[in-house]
Design an enzyme around this catalytic site. Structure first.
Site, PDB file in Angstrom:
ATOM      1  N   THR A 178      -6.763  23.306   1.687  1.00  0.00           N
ATOM      2  CA  THR A 178      -6.684  24.674   2.184  1.00  0.00           C
ATOM      3  C   THR A 178      -5.302  25.261   1.914  1.00  0.00           C
ATOM      4  OG1 THR A 178      -5.836  24.126   4.387  1.00  0.00           O
ATOM      5  CG2 THR A 178      -8.226  24.037   4.066  1.00  0.00           C
ATOM      6  N   LYS A 179      -5.249  26.575   1.939  1.00  0.00           N
ATOM      7  CA  LYS A 179      -3.960  27.264   1.931  1.00  0.00           C
ATOM      8  C   LYS A 179      -3.722  27.733   3.367  1.00  0.00           C
ATOM      9  CE  LYS A 179      -1.312  30.200  -1.233  1.00  0.00           C
ATOM     10  NZ  LYS A 179      -0.518  29.091  -1.787  1.00  0.00           N
ATOM     11  N   ALA A 180      -3.506  26.738   4.225  1.00  0.00           N
ATOM     12  CA  ALA A 180      -3.319  26.979   5.654  1.00  0.00           C
ATOM     13  C   ALA A 180      -1.829  27.102   5.962  1.00  0.00           C
ATOM     14  CB  ALA A 180      -3.932  25.844   6.467  1.00  0.00           C
ATOM     15  N   TYR A 184       2.674  24.662   5.162  1.00  0.00           N
ATOM     16  CA  TYR A 184       3.876  25.108   4.465  1.00  0.00           C
ATOM     17  C   TYR A 184       5.155  24.889   5.268  1.00  0.00           C
ATOM     18  CZ  TYR A 184       1.052  26.842   0.696  1.00  0.00           C
ATOM     19  OH  TYR A 184       0.198  26.898  -0.373  1.00  0.00           O
TER      20      TYR A 184
END
Length: 324
Positions: A178-180, A184
């Site tokens: 995912t780009k959760a 990051y």
């Protein structure tokens, strides 16, 4: 249509001891943001301090580039946004096509041709605690003019990467595909450390000690004319990464996805990174001891990617995302 914004955001991608870079606040800008289905004046696009996404990172996002007023790989980005949300346990209250249309509206109303587009979705503030089953799902899309992520000078000589002390964790511990937002956190920590030490970015290993990725970009390494890249089993298989693999194959360049150990880099001919923001950026230095030249494969990928994104060349079948 509103007038084109007079402010130009400057992202501090390059940090040097002598550099003085004026930063403009992202919350104080002329323009419109698409917020829960409607255009909102930029300065009025706000959320409550008890928003679940702020406290518990229940948020997903995309990073997109527009060229000539069109988002590159828009459908692929939007589909990934929806899949990220699904893996995070919530559904966006829109269709893929509605979000695609909203992206186009944001670019048009802000009169942006070449820029950066940021869709984000998050859980709202109805419940405050680890569980937030009934919270409203919000979606917003902002866009702004975007210069190169790394300066042209840095790209020509290759950027400097510091080894990060943080490692990409096992996919058994995080939703790695995912780009959760929460994923990051270690990227921010790594990049801050790198910039403070005079580097442009950081290079991360995974929990097994294998080469993984930079803080916001995938990594490619050239050995004897063959392009190698780590297997994306604990980090995103980037849309730009997939595109570059296809462009390389269209040129007849062999591409090998495999485990790469950090000590192998001493024998590399070229290294470059790829990402929506970074596009294709050569690497000139890793740590204090590894140095590389900007080589022919990296230059070719820059040329081909630029030609593709700016409409100067037709897309080869092998460069289409999802192509075998």
């Amino acid at each position: 249509m509103i007038a084109k914004a007079s402010l130009l955001f400057v992202t501090r991608a390059i940090a040097t001891p002598t550099a003085v870079i004026t930063m403009l606040s992202y919350d104080d800008h002329d323009g419109q943001i698409w917020f829960d289905g409607e255009m909102s004046p930029w300065r009025d696009a706000k959320i409550h301090v008890l928003t679940h996404g702020l406290h518990y990172a229940s948020a997903v996002f995309e990073g997109q580039r527009s060229y000539g007023g069109e988002v590159f790989r828009l459908r692929e980005h939007t589909e990934r946004l929806f899949e990220s949300a699904r893996q995070m346990g919530f559904e966006l209250p829109y269709t893929v096509e509605q979000i695609n249309d909203a992206n186009r509206q944001v670019l048009a109303v802000n009169n942006i041709s070449d820029g950066y587009v940021r869709p984000v979705a998050w859980r709202g503030s109805e419940m405050m605690g680890v569980s937030a089953q009934t919270n409203t799902i919000h979606v917003a899309i902002a866009a702004w003019e975007w210069p190169s992520y790394f300066t042209p000078e840095a790209r020509l000589k290759g950027i400097k990467l510091q080894w990060s002390k943080w490692k990409r964790p096992s996919p058994e511990t995080i939703p790695a595909k995912t780009k959760a937002a929460g994923l990051y956190m270690i990227c921010t920590l790594s990049k801050h450390d790198a910039e403070a030490a005079g580097f442009d970015d950081a290079l991360m290993l995974d929990w097994r000690g294998r080469l993984a990725e930079a803080t916001g970009a995938n990594v490619f390494v050239v050995f004897d004319g063959v392009l190698h890249t780590p297997i994306p089993d604990c980090f995103l298989d980037g849309i730009t990464r997939q595109t570059v693999i296809g462009l390389a194959k269209a040129r007849g360049i062999e591409v090998v996805e495999r485990v790469i150990m950090p000590d192998e880099l001493a024998g590399a001919d070229e290294v470059f990174v790829t990402g929506t923001a970074a596009e294709v950026t050569p690497v000139g230095q890793i740590g204090d001891d590894l140095h590389f030249q900007v080589g022919p494969i990296g230059r070719a990928m820059i040329e081909d990617y630029t030609a593709l994104t700016t409409g100067q060349a037709h897309e080869p079948l092998s460069a289409r995302v999802g192509a075998g």
